[in-house]
Enzyme design. Sequence first.
Site, PDB file in Angstrom:
ATOM      1  N   LYS A 173       0.824  -1.216   0.000  1.00  0.00           N
ATOM      2  CA  LYS A 173       0.000   0.000   0.000  1.00  0.00           C
ATOM      3  C   LYS A 173       0.855   1.262   0.000  1.00  0.00           C
ATOM      4  O   LYS A 173       0.411   2.330  -0.415  1.00  0.00           O
ATOM      5  CB  LYS A 173      -0.965  -0.002   1.190  1.00  0.00           C
ATOM      6  N   LYS A 175      -8.899 -12.305  -8.816  1.00  0.00           N
ATOM      7  CA  LYS A 175     -10.070 -12.553  -7.973  1.00  0.00           C
ATOM      8  C   LYS A 175     -11.063 -11.385  -8.051  1.00  0.00           C
ATOM      9  O   LYS A 175     -10.669 -10.248  -8.296  1.00  0.00           O
ATOM     10  CB  LYS A 175      -9.657 -12.826  -6.527  1.00  0.00           C
ATOM     11  N   LYS A 194     -13.600  -5.933  -4.300  1.00  0.00           N
ATOM     12  CA  LYS A 194     -14.310  -4.657  -4.088  1.00  0.00           C
ATOM     13  C   LYS A 194     -13.586  -3.504  -4.741  1.00  0.00           C
ATOM     14  O   LYS A 194     -14.180  -2.566  -5.227  1.00  0.00           O
ATOM     15  CB  LYS A 194     -14.310  -4.317  -2.600  1.00  0.00           C
TER      16      LYS A 194
HETATM   17  P1  ATP Z   1     -10.384  -5.214  -1.183  1.00  0.00           P
HETATM   18  O1  ATP Z   1     -10.284  -5.196  -2.692  1.00  0.00           O
HETATM   19  O2  ATP Z   1     -10.726  -3.881  -0.576  1.00  0.00           O
HETATM   20  O3  ATP Z   1      -9.251  -5.952  -0.514  1.00  0.00           O
HETATM   21  P2  ATP Z   1     -11.961  -7.606  -1.128  1.00  0.00           P
HETATM   22  O4  ATP Z   1     -12.969  -7.732  -2.224  1.00  0.00           O
HETATM   23  O5  ATP Z   1     -10.687  -8.379  -1.282  1.00  0.00           O
HETATM   24  O6  ATP Z   1     -11.709  -6.055  -0.896  1.00  0.00           O
HETATM   25  P3  ATP Z   1     -12.032  -8.005   1.702  1.00  0.00           P
HETATM   26  O7  ATP Z   1     -12.819  -7.066   2.555  1.00  0.00           O
HETATM   27  O8  ATP Z   1     -10.530  -7.852   1.604  1.00  0.00           O
HETATM   28  O9  ATP Z   1     -12.666  -7.996   0.228  1.00  0.00           O
HETATM   29  O10 ATP Z   1     -12.344  -9.504   2.150  1.00  0.00           O
HETATM   30  C1  ATP Z   1     -13.417  -9.876   3.002  1.00  0.00           C
HETATM   31  C2  ATP Z   1     -13.476 -11.402   3.014  1.00  0.00           C
HETATM   32  O11 ATP Z   1     -13.879 -11.902   1.732  1.00  0.00           O
HETATM   33  C3  ATP Z   1     -12.130 -12.076   3.304  1.00  0.00           C
HETATM   34  O12 ATP Z   1     -12.352 -13.169   4.161  1.00  0.00           O
HETATM   35  C4  ATP Z   1     -11.653 -12.539   1.938  1.00  0.00           C
HETATM   36  O13 ATP Z   1     -10.795 -13.664   2.040  1.00  0.00           O
HETATM   37  C5  ATP Z   1     -12.959 -12.862   1.222  1.00  0.00           C
HETATM   38  N1  ATP Z   1     -12.866 -12.657  -0.225  1.00  0.00           N
HETATM   39  C6  ATP Z   1     -12.596 -11.490  -0.841  1.00  0.00           C
HETATM   40  N2  ATP Z   1     -12.642 -11.635  -2.177  1.00  0.00           N
HETATM   41  C7  ATP Z   1     -12.943 -12.941  -2.421  1.00  0.00           C
HETATM   42  C8  ATP Z   1     -13.125 -13.722  -3.625  1.00  0.00           C
HETATM   43  N3  ATP Z   1     -13.042 -13.170  -4.827  1.00  0.00           N
HETATM   44  N4  ATP Z   1     -13.421 -15.030  -3.497  1.00  0.00           N
HETATM   45  C9  ATP Z   1     -13.542 -15.605  -2.269  1.00  0.00           C
HETATM   46  N5  ATP Z   1     -13.377 -14.928  -1.105  1.00  0.00           N
HETATM   47  C10 ATP Z   1     -13.079 -13.612  -1.163  1.00  0.00           C
HETATM   48 MG    MG Z   2      -8.989  -8.059   0.093  1.00  0.00          MG
END
Ligand code: ATP
Ligand code: MG
Length: 338
Positions: free
Chosen positions: A115, A198, A201
């Site tokens: 970051k 993956k 968000k």
């Molecule tokens: P960011 O992009 O802000 O990191 P993110 O989409 O990765 O957001 P997080 O808030 O980091 O989401 O993750 C919340 C939970 O969802 C964690 O337990 C993470 O392992 C799970 N998770 C996130 N993206 C995926 C995905 N594409 N498939 C399965 N599990 C996921």
């Molecule tokens: Mg994440």
Amino acid sequence: MAKEKPVILTCAQPTGQLHLGNYLGAIKNWAALLDDYQCYFGIVDLHAITTPYVPAELRKNTLTCLAQYIACGLDPAKCRIFVQSHVIGHTELAWVLGCLTPMGQLQRMTQFKDKARGKESGSIGAGLLYYPVLMAADILLYNADLVPVGDDQKQHLELTRDIAAKFNNTYSPTFKVPEPYKHGSGGRVMSLQDPTKKMSKSDANESGVLFLLDPPNILRKKIMSAVTDTGKEIVAREDKPGISNLLDIMSAVTDRSAGDLEKEFVGQGYATFKTAVADAVIAHLEPIREKCNALMEDKETLNKVLQEGASDAQRRANRTLSKVYRKAGFMERPTLER
Ligand code: ATP
Ligand code: MG
């Protein structure tokens, strides 16, 4: 007396909207733990201010996150859902733990390096460096036995274990050294626009992300325009990441095996298959979206859940914090009039 159920603590930042990956890879699995563990779910707003953000959006996302959790099956009658900033103790404990944490160890954290990369050190908030100490405090404040963590948070849990051991050695045994909890199921959901990445968000390309609150027509549009692979077969194979991802998604929302689905779609075209995937995803998410929208209209219920979650979390936090303060050599707090 019956043995206390082990404590599981899970925290997530209220940034952005939740997507199908969050649901299938995390929340759905958490919901399966409610009967066997004492579950604490923290919506960690203090963590959400370590990078630039908009205050009004944070407040709104915090409440939407709660409504989505409940709609996805985190039944507040069976678990505690709380907002981190509502519980006194997270930042207090983080200060004590921070004084035991070597600076170099924080600077070596991969997430910090990622970051901070490319930014002037003067423009990076110290909170970003300190984030893993606050996360250690979140976990240790509740004396959690188990912590479900994604790959990206494993290093932070290791640091938490180091800090817990260091406190126990420096003062006296106080904290359980928490173990990572591995979910049995729920693989990674990949982006519909780039199935080698993956679903996330923070993806700038929202058309690859199925948000839980997307209305049916948007879900359908995103799925129909998902990137597919060359060839015509509907099979899960390494050289077909797009179709494999759609098969995994359909399998997860219908509880049918990918093999079973492959058989059903033998000889059918991509368009027919995608229509079926869209129908299945829409059918699965519709009740979640409806429940979430109804909850968002019912602020009284949401506030009550937060009130109860915070009271319970605060009781547990107080026990740890007073023990830690005593061991650290602080004088007992006088009773103050408010
Ligand atoms: P960011 O992009 O802000 O990191 P993110 O989409 O990765 O957001 P997080 O808030 O980091 O989401 O993750 C919340 C939970 O969802 C964690 O337990 C993470 O392992 C799970 N998770 C996130 N993206 C995926 C995905 N594409 N498939 C399965 N599990 C996921
Ligand atoms: Mg994440």
